[in-house]
Design a protein around this motif. Sequence first.
Motif, short mmCIF file in Angstrom:
data_model
loop_
_atom_site.label_atom_id
_atom_site.label_comp_id
_atom_site.label_asym_id
_atom_site.label_seq_id
_atom_site.Cartn_x
_atom_site.Cartn_y
_atom_site.Cartn_z
N UNK A 133 21.99 28.97 -9.44
CA UNK A 133 23.70 28.99 -10.05
C UNK A 133 24.51 27.78 -9.34
N UNK A 134 25.75 27.42 -9.87
CA UNK A 134 26.48 26.14 -9.01
C UNK A 134 27.50 26.54 -10.42
N UNK A 135 28.66 25.29 -9.41
CA UNK A 135 29.51 25.11 -10.16
C UNK A 135 29.45 23.93 -11.14
N UNK A 136 28.76 23.11 -11.60
CA UNK A 136 29.09 22.53 -12.32
C UNK A 136 27.62 21.95 -12.66
N UNK A 137 27.54 21.31 -13.71
CA UNK A 137 26.00 20.76 -14.73
C UNK A 137 25.60 20.17 -13.41
N UNK A 138 26.04 18.99 -12.86
CA UNK A 138 25.20 18.90 -12.14
C UNK A 138 23.90 19.18 -11.01
N UNK A 139 25.34 20.58 -9.72
CA UNK A 139 24.91 21.58 -9.28
C UNK A 139 23.90 22.33 -10.02
N UNK A 140 23.82 22.77 -11.24
CA UNK A 140 22.99 23.11 -12.52
C UNK A 140 21.56 22.82 -12.32
N UNK A 141 21.60 21.53 -12.38
CA UNK A 141 20.61 21.01 -13.03
C UNK A 141 19.48 20.26 -11.10
N UNK A 142 20.54 20.21 -10.36
CA UNK A 142 19.55 20.76 -9.02
C UNK A 142 18.88 21.61 -8.80
N UNK A 143 19.66 22.67 -9.42
CA UNK A 143 18.73 24.31 -8.86
C UNK A 143 17.73 24.72 -10.08
N UNK A 144 17.69 23.86 -11.27
CA UNK A 144 16.47 24.37 -12.18
C UNK A 144 15.23 23.09 -11.56
N UNK A 145 15.73 22.06 -11.45
CA UNK A 145 14.54 21.15 -11.03
C UNK A 145 14.15 21.56 -9.36
N UNK A 146 14.81 22.23 -8.83
CA UNK A 146 14.55 23.20 -7.73
C UNK A 146 13.51 24.06 -8.10
N UNK A 147 13.46 24.92 -9.02
CA UNK A 147 12.97 25.89 -9.83
C UNK A 147 11.27 25.29 -10.08
N UNK A 148 11.93 24.02 -11.20
CA UNK A 148 10.65 23.63 -11.52
C UNK A 148 9.09 22.60 -10.72
N UNK A 149 10.24 22.95 -9.49
CA UNK A 149 9.22 21.65 -7.94
C UNK A 149 8.17 23.13 -7.53
#
Length: 149
Positions: A133-149
Amino acid sequence: VLPQTLHVDSPTEHVDWESGAVSLLTENTEWPEADRPRRAGVSSFGISGTNAHLILEQASPLPSPEQESDGDSAAPEALHLMWPLSAKTDEALAQQAQRLLKHLGDQPELRAGDLARALATTRTHHSHRAVVVGQDIDELQAGLAALAR
């Protein structure tokens, strides 16, 4: 419009319909505006004994295009995008997040809202799931990175 109650010849006698604000609708009825979000309870009763009940609430208004384009601080902060992911295992879910990150790097022109719609409507839903969940592409990519870890 509130739809009429279906398959009811007469209301049950076990409910005091006169004392409260609940009623069965005998015809389609306009749903009047109010000074608060409109809400309605909906129930469905199945022959097999399976019943479903839900409460519907009017959504908050979306910001106008002018608000979105000029960065108006009065625009609702609650507008978020959701990127649902699923896989057959936890490890595969992390790998799915990593692949999506790579895809975003390879395709920077992708719009976050288009991707949210595609992920929600064109993918198989497996038993291991996560939503970024995120308000913009940067937040969404940060969430993906956390999930990938």
